[in-house]
Design an enzyme around this catalytic site. Sequence first.
Site, PDB file in Angstrom:
ATOM      1  N   GLY A 105      25.807 -26.636  50.098  1.00  0.00           N
ATOM      2  CA  GLY A 105      25.596 -25.464  50.938  1.00  0.00           C
ATOM      3  C   GLY A 105      26.750 -24.478  50.879  1.00  0.00           C
ATOM      4  O   GLY A 105      27.885 -24.832  50.578  1.00  0.00           O
ATOM      5  N   ARG A 169      22.049 -28.217  44.817  1.00  0.00           N
ATOM      6  CA  ARG A 169      22.275 -29.544  45.399  1.00  0.00           C
ATOM      7  C   ARG A 169      21.962 -30.682  44.427  1.00  0.00           C
ATOM      8  O   ARG A 169      21.802 -31.818  44.835  1.00  0.00           O
ATOM      9  CB  ARG A 169      21.452 -29.697  46.677  1.00  0.00           C
ATOM     10  CG  ARG A 169      21.905 -28.746  47.789  1.00  0.00           C
ATOM     11  CD  ARG A 169      21.239 -29.061  49.111  1.00  0.00           C
ATOM     12  NE  ARG A 169      21.709 -28.197  50.186  1.00  0.00           N
ATOM     13  CZ  ARG A 169      22.806 -28.403  50.904  1.00  0.00           C
ATOM     14  NH1 ARG A 169      23.563 -29.459  50.647  1.00  0.00           N
ATOM     15  NH2 ARG A 169      23.152 -27.570  51.864  1.00  0.00           N
ATOM     16  N   ASP A 199      31.721 -33.639  50.717  1.00  0.00           N
ATOM     17  CA  ASP A 199      32.079 -35.033  50.466  1.00  0.00           C
ATOM     18  C   ASP A 199      31.274 -35.634  49.317  1.00  0.00           C
ATOM     19  O   ASP A 199      31.834 -36.295  48.441  1.00  0.00           O
ATOM     20  CB  ASP A 199      31.932 -35.878  51.743  1.00  0.00           C
ATOM     21  CG  ASP A 199      30.573 -35.737  52.404  1.00  0.00           C
ATOM     22  OD1 ASP A 199      29.812 -34.830  52.028  1.00  0.00           O
ATOM     23  OD2 ASP A 199      30.276 -36.536  53.309  1.00  0.00           O
ATOM     24  N   ASP A 200      29.967 -35.386  49.281  1.00  0.00           N
ATOM     25  CA  ASP A 200      29.151 -35.939  48.197  1.00  0.00           C
ATOM     26  C   ASP A 200      29.468 -35.277  46.865  1.00  0.00           C
ATOM     27  O   ASP A 200      29.503 -35.932  45.823  1.00  0.00           O
ATOM     28  CB  ASP A 200      27.664 -35.787  48.521  1.00  0.00           C
ATOM     29  CG  ASP A 200      27.196 -36.838  49.509  1.00  0.00           C
ATOM     30  OD1 ASP A 200      27.327 -38.034  49.208  1.00  0.00           O
ATOM     31  OD2 ASP A 200      26.721 -36.468  50.595  1.00  0.00           O
ATOM     32  N   LYS A 226      35.107 -28.223  50.400  1.00  0.00           N
ATOM     33  CA  LYS A 226      34.256 -27.186  50.966  1.00  0.00           C
ATOM     34  C   LYS A 226      33.228 -27.788  51.916  1.00  0.00           C
ATOM     35  O   LYS A 226      32.559 -28.754  51.573  1.00  0.00           O
ATOM     36  CB  LYS A 226      33.525 -26.445  49.847  1.00  0.00           C
ATOM     37  CG  LYS A 226      32.510 -25.422  50.312  1.00  0.00           C
ATOM     38  CD  LYS A 226      31.042 -25.668  50.008  1.00  0.00           C
ATOM     39  CE  LYS A 226      30.527 -27.032  49.855  1.00  0.00           C
ATOM     40  NZ  LYS A 226      29.087 -27.195  50.097  1.00  0.00           N
ATOM     41  N   THR A 227      33.118 -27.273  53.124  1.00  0.00           N
ATOM     42  CA  THR A 227      31.982 -27.504  54.015  1.00  0.00           C
ATOM     43  C   THR A 227      32.286 -26.905  55.369  1.00  0.00           C
ATOM     44  O   THR A 227      33.367 -27.114  55.915  1.00  0.00           O
ATOM     45  CB  THR A 227      31.627 -28.999  54.201  1.00  0.00           C
ATOM     46  OG1 THR A 227      30.624 -29.117  55.214  1.00  0.00           O
ATOM     47  CG2 THR A 227      32.808 -29.833  54.624  1.00  0.00           C
ATOM     48  N   ASP A 229      30.853 -27.851  57.931  1.00  0.00           N
ATOM     49  CA  ASP A 229      30.679 -28.933  58.908  1.00  0.00           C
ATOM     50  C   ASP A 229      31.998 -29.531  59.376  1.00  0.00           C
ATOM     51  O   ASP A 229      32.053 -30.155  60.435  1.00  0.00           O
ATOM     52  CB  ASP A 229      29.817 -30.049  58.312  1.00  0.00           C
ATOM     53  CG  ASP A 229      28.442 -29.560  57.904  1.00  0.00           C
ATOM     54  OD1 ASP A 229      27.976 -28.564  58.477  1.00  0.00           O
ATOM     55  OD2 ASP A 229      27.837 -30.165  57.005  1.00  0.00           O
ATOM     56  N   LYS A 266      19.423 -14.390  84.957  1.00  0.00           N
ATOM     57  CA  LYS A 266      17.989 -14.675  84.853  1.00  0.00           C
ATOM     58  C   LYS A 266      17.691 -15.888  83.999  1.00  0.00           C
ATOM     59  O   LYS A 266      16.739 -16.630  84.255  1.00  0.00           O
ATOM     60  CB  LYS A 266      17.286 -13.436  84.284  1.00  0.00           C
ATOM     61  CG  LYS A 266      15.767 -13.538  84.210  1.00  0.00           C
ATOM     62  CD  LYS A 266      15.174 -12.236  83.684  1.00  0.00           C
ATOM     63  CE  LYS A 266      13.665 -12.312  83.617  1.00  0.00           C
ATOM     64  NZ  LYS A 266      13.054 -11.049  83.095  1.00  0.00           N
ATOM     65  N   GLY A 399      26.115 -18.392  59.902  1.00  0.00           N
ATOM     66  CA  GLY A 399      27.553 -18.599  59.794  1.00  0.00           C
ATOM     67  C   GLY A 399      28.041 -19.020  58.425  1.00  0.00           C
ATOM     68  O   GLY A 399      29.247 -19.105  58.198  1.00  0.00           O
TER      69      GLY A 399
END
Length: 526
Positions: A105, A169, A199-200, A226-227, A229, A266, A399
């Site tokens: 991603g 992927r 990680d993968d 990279k991620t 997460d 509200k 994001g």
Amino acid sequence: MSPTLAANGDIAAAKPASPATSRVAVVYSEVQNSRIDHPLPLPSVLRSPFKIVDGPASSAAGNPGEIAKLFPNLFGQPSAMLVPSESDMAQPDQKLKIGVVLSGGQAPGGHNVICGIFDYLQERVKGSTVYGFKGGPGGIMKCKYVELTTDYIYPFRNQGGFDMICSGRDKIETPEQFKQAEETAVKLDLDGLVVIGGDDSNTNACLLAENFRVKKLKTQVIGCPKTIDGDLKCKEVPTSFGFDTACKIYAEMIGNVMVDARSTGKYYHFVRLMGRAASHITLECALQTHPNITIIGEEVQQLISELNEILAHDVVDEGGVWKKKLANQSLQLFEFLPEAIQEQLMLERDPHGNVQVAKIETEKMLIQMVETELVKRRQEGSYKGHQFRGQSHFFGYEGRCGLPTNFDSSYCYALGFAAGALLQSGKTGLISSVWVGNLAAPVEEWTVGGTALTSLMDVERRHGKYKPVIKKAMVELEGAPFKKFASMRDEWAVKNCYISPGPIQFVGPAANAVNHTLLLELGAHA
């Protein structure tokens, strides 16, 4: 391109001739255009001659015996650090052919990693060639690539997204796939390959490095963390790129919703965020915005873990016999959930054998559960308050491709330079690293090197089998960020302590602010 050194010691990219410049003028906003030429600081060690110093032999994050069997050519190799030297390590007439691939991603800053690799080679190993594999690891297997040039990469400097070469992927796992990767490496005469991923993807990078060594290919493999997460980190790799930017984007949106709630009274707003199994994004956004209630998934993970294991081995029957394998507490929680959420928990797993959490509409589940409880209390006469109105939000892909923050821009650029240095020095099976302890300091003070990928690995149960994988970093309930959050959440629950951080700043007092999670983990106060 050979970058020019600005007066302040930053690296400033020289503008190329058209057509790249005209393309930028047509399709980019003023902010995007201004970011392209934003000068990036570099760690001082990368602006002068340096040498590589090896550390002690490494082990593994878990089950070192099994990891050693899986990676006999890489296991135990030391991490490496760049230190100042009186002379450069460049060799006469040295030229490198390097491939780079984006895997998984998107995460803000990926383009700057590629730019860092390219600039390093143009500056330190002149005449080198960089190939960008298109569409992720599948591009390696199919030998689909583009030669990266100054004009080609210029419009992507400091920009979000992965559209320079796009991602994918695919995984290189089977003997046939490894053979395809070998053929590409030989065809392009690759000296090195940089895998930018999570990680993968970095586990896959290590498998490639091991395979290339077994086959006696000269191609070295370096990873980059990279991620968004935030689940790829450890002592030696304190953060993954993209996390800082994504959290600040989400925090802005949460802050806007908070102001809306305070403006009318509200609605009650329920927000779900990305993060897969780990809740680092949710925790960081809570620290930035102070919502009334925050649910950290690591506190309720047991049920999902048991379901993963059951679905890896059993056929789920309509009679519900499989439920007997759940622990009593997990079964009670499962039965308590609305039927729609129960069904979503039983959805097909992702490629890693995990629940596809992003597809579970937990924000709508919580609204439904509150509505049900208030109906019950009204009938009992214990609640006579205003009508409850819930609004649900999922902030996810918004994001992943934003303009990277100053932190992610500089961090990624340094990671790219470090990857280039590691490849030039002949290293393989390492992940580019900016070392722990000084990421909160000015960029010039950052320490740069590479960490042995096998030292981050453990074996993990997936689809009922054990496989090597870089160990995911979950939110530590005894860690400093969670403890900081836990110390304040009771007050937030009864008082509106909302903070609206506003949009990402590129200049001004907040432009270089480091996220709370990293500051707290480094021992600084956030």
